[in-house]
Design a protein around this motif. Sequence first.
Motif, PDB file in Angstrom:
ATOM      1  N   TYR A   1      -1.775  -8.555  -7.931  1.00  0.00           N
ATOM      2  CA  TYR A   1      -1.318  -8.537  -6.549  1.00  0.00           C
ATOM      3  C   TYR A   1      -1.684  -9.796  -5.768  1.00  0.00           C
ATOM      4  N   ASN A   2      -1.825 -10.911  -6.442  1.00  0.00           N
ATOM      5  CA  ASN A   2      -2.157 -12.135  -5.718  1.00  0.00           C
ATOM      6  C   ASN A   2      -1.419 -13.312  -6.345  1.00  0.00           C
ATOM      7  N   GLU A   3      -0.421 -13.811  -5.616  1.00  0.00           N
ATOM      8  CA  GLU A   3       0.467 -14.828  -6.171  1.00  0.00           C
ATOM      9  C   GLU A   3      -0.260 -16.130  -6.472  1.00  0.00           C
ATOM     10  N   ALA A   4      -1.221 -16.485  -5.648  1.00  0.00           N
ATOM     11  CA  ALA A   4      -1.948 -17.731  -5.880  1.00  0.00           C
ATOM     12  C   ALA A   4      -2.733 -17.668  -7.189  1.00  0.00           C
ATOM     13  N   ALA A   5      -3.398 -16.538  -7.438  1.00  0.00           N
ATOM     14  CA  ALA A   5      -4.152 -16.376  -8.683  1.00  0.00           C
ATOM     15  C   ALA A   5      -3.213 -16.334  -9.880  1.00  0.00           C
ATOM     16  N   GLU A   6      -2.076 -15.668  -9.708  1.00  0.00           N
ATOM     17  CA  GLU A   6      -1.095 -15.580 -10.791  1.00  0.00           C
ATOM     18  C   GLU A   6      -0.536 -16.958 -11.136  1.00  0.00           C
ATOM     19  N   SER A   7      -0.360 -17.787 -10.109  1.00  0.00           N
ATOM     20  CA  SER A   7       0.182 -19.130 -10.316  1.00  0.00           C
ATOM     21  C   SER A   7      -0.708 -19.967 -11.229  1.00  0.00           C
ATOM     22  N   GLN A   8      -2.017 -19.797 -11.093  1.00  0.00           N
ATOM     23  CA  GLN A   8      -2.939 -20.559 -11.943  1.00  0.00           C
ATOM     24  C   GLN A   8      -2.762 -20.205 -13.416  1.00  0.00           C
ATOM     25  N   VAL A   9      -2.554 -18.916 -13.702  1.00  0.00           N
ATOM     26  CA  VAL A   9      -2.342 -18.483 -15.080  1.00  0.00           C
ATOM     27  C   VAL A   9      -1.017 -19.019 -15.607  1.00  0.00           C
ATOM     28  N   ASN A  10      -0.009 -18.995 -14.760  1.00  0.00           N
ATOM     29  CA  ASN A  10       1.300 -19.508 -15.153  1.00  0.00           C
ATOM     30  C   ASN A  10       1.246 -21.012 -15.409  1.00  0.00           C
ATOM     31  N   ASP A  11       0.585 -21.743 -14.521  1.00  0.00           N
ATOM     32  CA  ASP A  11       0.483 -23.196 -14.684  1.00  0.00           C
ATOM     33  C   ASP A  11      -0.290 -23.574 -15.942  1.00  0.00           C
TER      34      ASP A  11
ATOM     35  N   PRO B   1     -24.570   2.562  19.790  1.00  0.00           N
ATOM     36  CA  PRO B   1     -24.107   3.553  20.774  1.00  0.00           C
ATOM     37  C   PRO B   1     -25.019   4.777  20.766  1.00  0.00           C
ATOM     38  N   THR B   2     -25.181   5.396  21.891  1.00  0.00           N
ATOM     39  CA  THR B   2     -26.066   6.563  21.998  1.00  0.00           C
ATOM     40  C   THR B   2     -25.429   7.811  21.402  1.00  0.00           C
ATOM     41  N   THR B   3     -24.107   7.817  21.335  1.00  0.00           N
ATOM     42  CA  THR B   3     -23.391   8.946  20.719  1.00  0.00           C
ATOM     43  C   THR B   3     -22.270   8.409  19.839  1.00  0.00           C
ATOM     44  N   GLY B   4     -21.882   9.183  18.858  1.00  0.00           N
ATOM     45  CA  GLY B   4     -20.747   8.821  18.025  1.00  0.00           C
ATOM     46  C   GLY B   4     -21.070   7.766  16.986  1.00  0.00           C
ATOM     47  N   LEU B   5     -20.032   7.366  16.271  1.00  0.00           N
ATOM     48  CA  LEU B   5     -20.158   6.401  15.192  1.00  0.00           C
ATOM     49  C   LEU B   5     -20.236   4.973  15.710  1.00  0.00           C
ATOM     50  N   SER B   6     -20.943   4.134  14.967  1.00  0.00           N
ATOM     51  CA  SER B   6     -20.889   2.690  15.204  1.00  0.00           C
ATOM     52  C   SER B   6     -19.715   2.114  14.432  1.00  0.00           C
ATOM     53  N   THR B   7     -19.219   0.981  14.872  1.00  0.00           N
ATOM     54  CA  THR B   7     -18.133   0.303  14.177  1.00  0.00           C
ATOM     55  C   THR B   7     -18.644  -0.333  12.899  1.00  0.00           C
ATOM     56  N   ARG B   8     -18.063   0.082  11.771  1.00  0.00           N
ATOM     57  CA  ARG B   8     -18.400  -0.507  10.482  1.00  0.00           C
ATOM     58  C   ARG B   8     -17.134  -0.671   9.656  1.00  0.00           C
ATOM     59  N   PHE B   9     -17.127  -1.723   8.830  1.00  0.00           N
ATOM     60  CA  PHE B   9     -15.972  -1.987   7.970  1.00  0.00           C
ATOM     61  C   PHE B   9     -16.423  -1.967   6.514  1.00  0.00           C
ATOM     62  N   LEU B  10     -15.732  -1.168   5.689  1.00  0.00           N
ATOM     63  CA  LEU B  10     -16.053  -1.085   4.271  1.00  0.00           C
ATOM     64  C   LEU B  10     -15.189  -2.056   3.483  1.00  0.00           C
ATOM     65  N   SER B  11     -15.834  -2.989   2.809  1.00  0.00           N
ATOM     66  CA  SER B  11     -15.156  -3.958   1.952  1.00  0.00           C
ATOM     67  C   SER B  11     -15.394  -3.615   0.495  1.00  0.00           C
ATOM     68  N   ARG B  12     -14.358  -3.690  -0.321  1.00  0.00           N
ATOM     69  CA  ARG B  12     -14.565  -3.451  -1.749  1.00  0.00           C
ATOM     70  C   ARG B  12     -15.358  -4.602  -2.382  1.00  0.00           C
ATOM     71  N   TYR B  13     -15.338  -5.758  -1.792  1.00  0.00           N
ATOM     72  CA  TYR B  13     -16.225  -6.855  -2.170  1.00  0.00           C
ATOM     73  C   TYR B  13     -16.291  -7.057  -3.695  1.00  0.00           C
ATOM     74  N   ASP B  14     -15.116  -7.133  -4.328  1.00  0.00           N
ATOM     75  CA  ASP B  14     -15.074  -7.111  -5.790  1.00  0.00           C
ATOM     76  C   ASP B  14     -14.036  -8.054  -6.404  1.00  0.00           C
ATOM     77  N   LYS B  15     -13.503  -8.983  -5.611  1.00  0.00           N
ATOM     78  CA  LYS B  15     -12.481  -9.923  -6.075  1.00  0.00           C
ATOM     79  C   LYS B  15     -11.141  -9.251  -6.366  1.00  0.00           C
ATOM     80  N   SER B  16     -10.985  -8.009  -5.920  1.00  0.00           N
ATOM     81  CA  SER B  16      -9.704  -7.316  -6.062  1.00  0.00           C
ATOM     82  C   SER B  16      -8.698  -7.911  -5.083  1.00  0.00           C
ATOM     83  N   ALA B  17      -7.430  -7.550  -5.257  1.00  0.00           N
ATOM     84  CA  ALA B  17      -6.405  -8.018  -4.320  1.00  0.00           C
ATOM     85  C   ALA B  17      -6.681  -7.509  -2.915  1.00  0.00           C
ATOM     86  N   THR B  18      -7.221  -6.298  -2.802  1.00  0.00           N
ATOM     87  CA  THR B  18      -7.567  -5.753  -1.487  1.00  0.00           C
ATOM     88  C   THR B  18      -8.684  -6.564  -0.850  1.00  0.00           C
TER      89      THR B  18
END
Length: 311
Positions: free
Chosen positions: A86-96, A148-165
């Motif tokens: 799912y990443n054209e730039a990475a695919e291009s390197q293999v093709n080249d 915050p005193t109530t509720g959730l804090s803002t957090r972002f989950l990254s797969r952090y694994d070199k995947s296309a996501t």
Amino acid sequence: MKSILKVYALLEVYHGSYNDTTKVGLRIANGGAGQSGLIGAWANSFINYMVERKHHEPFTVEWYLGDTTESIGFLQNKQVDVAVTYNEAAESQVNDAGLLSAWLYGFRDHFYFVGPPSNPAQLGTNDTILLMARKIVQTGNEQAAVPPTTGLSTRFLSRYDKSATNIKESEIFIKIGQVPWAYAYSKWYHQYPRFPLQALEAASLLGEYTLTDRGTWLSSTPDVQSKLTIYKAGTDNETDLLLNPAHVLIAKTENLLDSELGKAFADWVGLYDSQNSDGGQYVVEKFTGNAQTKEPLYTRAPENWKPSPSA
């Protein structure tokens, strides 16, 4: 503590309608579409097509679980014949590097930006994905300093694994001038290197924002979906930052386990034969996998695609 390391391995062997055969004919590496079942649907349909329409002897297709980076590595190391990535730039390197006999557009997946219904970052329905990322950064930093005193804090989950996501969410953050994974790591940036289904489940349990894809979302359980809200969904527009094109890389002929099957698969992937309910594109259009609503998980590839010169 249970390890969260990803394991890359041969996960499934598909036989089509011929369960008594053990001869391996094709090996495919992929992550999300394998977990959703599309690779299996492709494999079984292709086996039946080759045996019934092309009079080839029965064979099996193996699926190796790996993200985009690992799937390309499998292809380079001659462990697989096909990588669906799912990443054209990475695919291009293999093709080249001269390692491919074919580079095709397999299907369109679409990224979803999801998060907790309580929406601690106050994302708006009309916000662009870049504005959403800015709000995540701003509120994440503010709430890390003063929770915050109530509720959730803002957090972002990254797969952090070199995947296309992971590459895509990194691209989004870089476009707004941010690198939350850099030392010292942003406190709101949660590194969670797992495959798509497991990462989405973790985000639902922890109440975190994350980037996932439509196929994974629709393949997840109702319990996971009920704990998250879709704030932005990708479209088929080729300029949409959240479009997630899946490309099919076929190894060069001398690296294929079976050169006849490798070439035939390249031809079959682009086939749409509604009369005979066959072809890779027909399978894509009809595939609903485990979607609770039985919606198709993906859309067909555009016609006459060619890699962009900038790739």
